[in-house]
Design a protein around this motif. Structure first.
Motif, PDB file in Angstrom:
ATOM      1  N   PHE A   1      54.451 -16.882   3.726  1.00 16.57           N
ATOM      2  CA  PHE A   1      53.325 -16.024   3.322  1.00 16.57           C
ATOM      3  C   PHE A   1      53.820 -14.673   2.816  1.00 16.57           C
ATOM      4  O   PHE A   1      54.846 -14.179   3.275  1.00 16.57           O
ATOM      5  CB  PHE A   1      52.404 -15.722   4.522  1.00 16.57           C
TER       6      PHE A   1
ATOM      7  N   ARG B   1      52.151 -18.263  -0.965  1.00 16.39           N
ATOM      8  CA  ARG B   1      50.787 -18.022  -0.472  1.00 16.39           C
ATOM      9  C   ARG B   1      50.629 -16.543  -0.093  1.00 16.39           C
ATOM     10  O   ARG B   1      51.514 -15.980   0.568  1.00 16.39           O
ATOM     11  CB  ARG B   1      50.504 -18.894   0.758  1.00 16.39           C
TER      12      ARG B   1
ATOM     13  N   ILE C   1      48.250 -13.498   1.621  1.00 15.56           N
ATOM     14  CA  ILE C   1      47.083 -13.088   2.414  1.00 15.56           C
ATOM     15  C   ILE C   1      46.845 -11.610   2.134  1.00 15.56           C
ATOM     16  O   ILE C   1      47.749 -10.786   2.274  1.00 15.56           O
ATOM     17  CB  ILE C   1      47.299 -13.376   3.914  1.00 15.56           C
TER      18      ILE C   1
ATOM     19  N   ALA D   1      49.962 -11.033   8.392  1.00 19.54           N
ATOM     20  CA  ALA D   1      49.665 -12.197   7.533  1.00 19.54           C
ATOM     21  C   ALA D   1      49.809 -13.483   8.337  1.00 19.54           C
ATOM     22  O   ALA D   1      48.975 -14.396   8.234  1.00 19.54           O
ATOM     23  CB  ALA D   1      50.589 -12.208   6.320  1.00 19.54           C
TER      24      ALA D   1
ATOM     25  N   SER E   1      46.900 -16.123   9.288  1.00 23.58           N
ATOM     26  CA  SER E   1      46.993 -17.547   8.929  1.00 23.58           C
ATOM     27  C   SER E   1      46.665 -18.438  10.132  1.00 23.58           C
ATOM     28  O   SER E   1      46.255 -19.579   9.981  1.00 23.58           O
ATOM     29  CB  SER E   1      48.394 -17.880   8.395  1.00 23.58           C
TER      30      SER E   1
ATOM     31  N   LEU F   1      43.019 -15.774   1.882  1.00 19.66           N
ATOM     32  CA  LEU F   1      44.200 -16.546   1.480  1.00 19.66           C
ATOM     33  C   LEU F   1      44.109 -16.892  -0.003  1.00 19.66           C
ATOM     34  O   LEU F   1      43.093 -17.416  -0.473  1.00 19.66           O
ATOM     35  CB  LEU F   1      44.272 -17.831   2.315  1.00 19.66           C
TER      36      LEU F   1
END
Ligand SMILES: Nc1ncnc2c1ncn2[C@@H]1O[C@H](COP(=O)(O)OP(=O)(O)OP(=O)(O)O)[C@@H](O)[C@H]1O
Ligand SMILES: CC(=O)N[C@H]1[C@@H]2OC[C@@H](O2)[C@@H](O)[C@@H]1O[C@H](C)C(=O)O
Length: 373
Positions: free
Chosen positions: A103, A136, A138, A344, A348, A370
């Motif tokens: 992330f 990914r 956040i 983050a 998640s 996200l």
């Protein structure tokens, strides 16, 4: 019970000083900080810094958080692309691959923060960053807290508490971490584990604006300018007379809540000296919200490098021990970026980011949005 899985995250912070992007890598299960990895700071060039200052002006017109008046959307895109380039540089520098990273925790740039109106705006396009980096992302971690009655800041306290949990020699003592960035904020971790946190006043932002206006330099390196000045008691008293320092309620701050002194008779050195003292006195006065006094105060953020602020802080917080973060093996320059990586991972997993004792939120809440590559 099976051990929680470790995740690797990169945190990206562009703070209220608007001096650049801080990046840091953290491996964590979202509870204990397992490993703090490399960190990097990439400074903004003066032209982009001017654009960010313009962004703060444009943002004053925002009434709902999706609005992007005039060219604010373009500045947001540029900011995001600079973050993508920073991630690329970070990966290259430390020999990492995007697929090694689970992330990115993306703060963006706060351009408006009005907690009384439950309005906080961080520019930064999460989906664009995810597409550019292939990781990914956040982002927008403050909004859910505000939706649930919180101040939307500070968010770093969950990370401060995780760091303090591993602090040798101070278990069972009252510890306080203070971040002196553009604005200062603090986290108190009581001997019994209670966590209380809030914004504690102007940090470096007034000093930066003052030395820029008076001498054309971006900040008072080492606090050298301040060290040659004299505290102007009347000016200091006027600052400290503001509601923020006298009210019972705790409120989070916007960069523009405090303004630098007007140019005039004050002079470069006395101005910097008075504002350094203000930073320390602001922290002292804000501590009226704490349940007890700290035994140890750990200072992070750029202000720990201003020796005048550090000396004043030791003075006003005596007999507490006041130390820069490095004294305890932490990296005082990258702590917020590390925090955004840690948060983050927590987001998640749906773990809370904020608590009634930190932002005043009604109940512990998670947060963040996200964005997939
Ligand atoms: N060597 C130094 N000596 C004195 N002050 C310094 C030094 N280095 C940085 N600073 C101060 O620290 C500021 C940057 O601090 P930091 O990066 O912690 O703030 P930020 O993350 O932008 O702000 P915030 O925590 O409010 O979001 C600079 O603007 C400068 O005033
Ligand atoms: C709205 C906003 O961006 N606030 C910042 C700012 O800079 C310092 C202080 O004010 C803190 O409350 C917060 O940042 C840190 C990273 C936080 O949320 O913990």
């Amino acid at each position: 019970m099976a051990a929680r899985q470790l995740k690797t995250a990169i945190g990206l912070m562009s703070g209220t000083s608007m001096d650049g992007i801080d990046l840091a890598l953290v491996k964590t299960d979202g509870v204990a900080v397992v490993e703090r990895g490399p960190a990097l700071e990439i400074a903004y060039d003066p032209a982009f810094r001017r654009q960010l200052i313009e962004a703060l002006e444009l943002a004053k017109r925002i009434e709902s958080r999706d609005q992007r008046p005039e060219n604010l959307g373009e500045i947001e895109r540029e900011l995001t692309l600079r973050h993508a380039a920073a991630v690329e540089m970070f990966l290259k520098r430390f020999n990492l691959d995007a697929k090694d990273v689970d992330f990115i925790g993306f703060h963006g740039q706060t351009v408006l923060h009005r907690p009384r109106q439950a309005l906080t705006v961080q520019i930064g396009d999460g989906p664009l960053l995810a597409r550019r980096t292939g990781i990914r992302v956040i982002y927008d971690m403050r909004a859910n807290d505000m939706r649930h009655g919180g101040q939307g800041a500070p968010l770093v306290p969950a990370y401060h508490a995780a760091l303090a949990a591993g602090l040798a020699g101070y278990q069972g003592r009252n510890v306080m971490l203070v971040n002196i960035g553009g604005i200062s904020n603090l986290t108190f971790i009581g001997a019994d584990g209670e966590i209380v946190a809030f914004d504690s006043g102007p940090g470096n932002t007034l000093i930066d604006q003052w030395v820029e206006a008076e001498a054309g330099i971006p900040f008072d390196q080492g606090g050298a300018i301040a060290s040659e000045g004299v505290v102007q008691a009347e000016l200091l008293a006027r600052y400290l007379d503001q509601r923020f320092f006298t009210a019972d309620e705790r409120i989070s701050l916007d960069r523009n809540d405090f303004l630098p002194p007007k140019p005039g008779d004050l002079g470069l050195h006395d101005g910097a000296r008075t504002l350094a003292r203000l930073t320390a006195e602001a922290i002292r006065l804000s501590m009226r919200h704490l349940p007890a006094k700290p035994d140890l105060v750990i200072v992070c953020g750029g202000g720990r490098l201003n020796r005048t602020i550090m000396a004043d802080l030791s003075d006003v917080l005596a007999p507490a021990r006041v130390e820069p973060a490095e004294q305890f093996g932490f990296n005082g320059g990258s702590m917020e970026a590390e925090a955004w990586a840690y948060l983050a991972v927590r987001a998640s997993l749906g773990l809370p980011l904020t608590f009634p004792g930190t932002t005043g939120v009604l109940a512990p809440v998670s947060g963040g949005v996200l964005a997939l590559p």
